[in-house]
Design a protein around this motif. Structure first.
Motif, PDB file in Angstrom:
ATOM      1  N   LEU A   1     -37.674 -36.983  11.424  1.00 13.48           N
ATOM      2  CA  LEU A   1     -36.868 -37.499  12.538  1.00 13.48           C
ATOM      3  C   LEU A   1     -36.352 -36.406  13.470  1.00 13.48           C
ATOM      4  N   LEU A   2     -35.930 -35.265  12.896  1.00 12.70           N
ATOM      5  CA  LEU A   2     -35.312 -34.221  13.717  1.00 12.70           C
ATOM      6  C   LEU A   2     -36.157 -32.958  13.841  1.00 12.70           C
ATOM      7  N   GLY A   3     -37.245 -32.876  13.092  1.00 19.32           N
ATOM      8  CA  GLY A   3     -38.127 -31.715  13.194  1.00 19.32           C
ATOM      9  C   GLY A   3     -37.536 -30.431  12.649  1.00 19.32           C
TER      10      GLY A   3
ATOM     11  N   HIS B   1     -34.257 -24.417  10.160  1.00 23.95           N
ATOM     12  CA  HIS B   1     -35.284 -23.922  11.077  1.00 23.95           C
ATOM     13  C   HIS B   1     -36.141 -25.082  11.560  1.00 23.95           C
ATOM     14  N   GLU B   2     -36.681 -24.934  12.771  1.00 23.63           N
ATOM     15  CA  GLU B   2     -37.596 -25.932  13.302  1.00 23.63           C
ATOM     16  C   GLU B   2     -38.898 -25.895  12.511  1.00 23.63           C
ATOM     17  N   ILE B   3     -39.522 -27.059  12.371  1.00 21.21           N
ATOM     18  CA  ILE B   3     -40.802 -27.160  11.671  1.00 21.21           C
ATOM     19  C   ILE B   3     -41.902 -27.203  12.720  1.00 21.21           C
TER      20      ILE B   3
ATOM     21  N   THR C   1     -38.121 -31.645  18.116  1.00 18.54           N
ATOM     22  CA  THR C   1     -36.700 -31.531  17.768  1.00 18.54           C
ATOM     23  C   THR C   1     -35.816 -32.255  18.776  1.00 18.54           C
ATOM     24  N   ASP C   2     -36.420 -32.898  19.748  1.00 17.26           N
ATOM     25  CA  ASP C   2     -35.641 -33.550  20.809  1.00 17.26           C
ATOM     26  C   ASP C   2     -35.933 -35.046  20.916  1.00 17.26           C
ATOM     27  N   VAL C   3     -36.245 -35.673  19.806  1.00 12.41           N
ATOM     28  CA  VAL C   3     -36.598 -37.084  19.820  1.00 12.41           C
ATOM     29  C   VAL C   3     -35.370 -37.966  20.056  1.00 12.41           C
TER      30      VAL C   3
ATOM     31  N   MET D   1     -22.279 -36.967  28.745  1.00 11.05           N
ATOM     32  CA  MET D   1     -22.712 -35.706  28.171  1.00 11.05           C
ATOM     33  C   MET D   1     -23.823 -36.022  27.177  1.00 11.05           C
ATOM     34  N   LYS D   2     -24.916 -35.282  27.256  1.00 14.71           N
ATOM     35  CA  LYS D   2     -26.026 -35.449  26.326  1.00 14.71           C
ATOM     36  C   LYS D   2     -25.835 -34.488  25.161  1.00 14.71           C
ATOM     37  N   LEU D   3     -25.924 -35.035  23.952  1.00 15.29           N
ATOM     38  CA  LEU D   3     -25.681 -34.266  22.742  1.00 15.29           C
ATOM     39  C   LEU D   3     -26.869 -34.365  21.801  1.00 15.29           C
ATOM     40  N   LYS D   4     -27.133 -33.295  21.065  1.00 11.12           N
ATOM     41  CA  LYS D   4     -28.114 -33.332  19.988  1.00 11.12           C
ATOM     42  C   LYS D   4     -27.355 -33.611  18.695  1.00 11.12           C
ATOM     43  N   MET D   5     -28.081 -34.043  17.692  1.00 10.30           N
ATOM     44  CA  MET D   5     -27.431 -34.402  16.433  1.00 10.30           C
ATOM     45  C   MET D   5     -28.170 -33.814  15.244  1.00 10.30           C
ATOM     46  N   LYS D   6     -27.409 -33.518  14.218  1.00 14.50           N
ATOM     47  CA  LYS D   6     -27.982 -33.220  12.924  1.00 14.50           C
ATOM     48  C   LYS D   6     -28.120 -34.555  12.194  1.00 14.50           C
TER      49      LYS D   6
END
Length: 175
Positions: free
Chosen positions: A31-33, A40-42, A47-49, A133-138
């Motif tokens: 889901l988050l890559g 770390h990114e895979i 990572t921006d889905v 505001m656009k936010l990323k999530m864990k």
């Protein structure tokens, strides 16, 4: 046989035998890559889905006071011209997401969170009430946001995503 999850990807792709396990329950990785252990990114995954959009319901600019203590004059604080920052309140809180697992854009500092709001401070970034505001999530923020009844989920198909990318516009897909 099912066993393990996203944290077991290095083991599954390693050279060792996997035994009878032929199924991993992947959540965060797919889901988050990101690798849930190392963060770390895979390679090969996005990572921006998911993007969490929070409405700005209040925004105020304030001057940063410069603290000067002069015991002789009994002065505790003098405000001089200095860079300003803004305190804004986002219309999202603990009820809607895991505020500790939200990733804020550069120049935005998390202050605290209540059940309904997240106050933030911004520098070099002007927010207006009514904006967003656009936010990323864990993973924890994503899973709580997907389960929250007050959080609206907007799904896009491949054609809508291609159109958004081409137009450099981030409109929600509508049927």
């Amino acid at each position: 046989m099912s066993g393990g999850g996203s944290a077991n990807l290095p083991w599954a792709f390693g050279n060792g035998a996997t035994g009878k396990i032929n199924n991993l329950r992947l959540g965060e990785a797919i889901l988050l890559g990101t690798d849930p252990v190392s963060r770390h990114e895979i390679d090969g995954l996005y990572t921006d889905v998911f993007t969490l959009r929070a409405e700005v319901i209040e925004a105020k600019t304030k001057a940063n006071p410069l603290q000067i203590t002069l015991p002789v004059l009994s002065m505790q604080c003098v405000t001089l011209d200095s860079p300003s920052n803004a305190r804004s309140i986002l219309a999202i809180g603990h009820q809607d997401t895991d505020a500790a697992d939200v990733i804020f854009p550069a120049g935005v500092t998390f202050v605290e969170a209540t059940n309904h709001h997240i106050p933030v401070e911004t520098t070099n970034c002007q927010l207006r009430a009514g904006g967003e505001m656009k936010l990323k999530m864990k993973y924890s923020a994503l899973s709580r946001g997907m389960a929250a009844s007050e959080v609206v989920q907007i799904y896009r198909d491949a054609n809508a995503l291609a159109e958004c990318t081409t137009a450099n516009n981030d409109r929600p897909y509508s049927k």
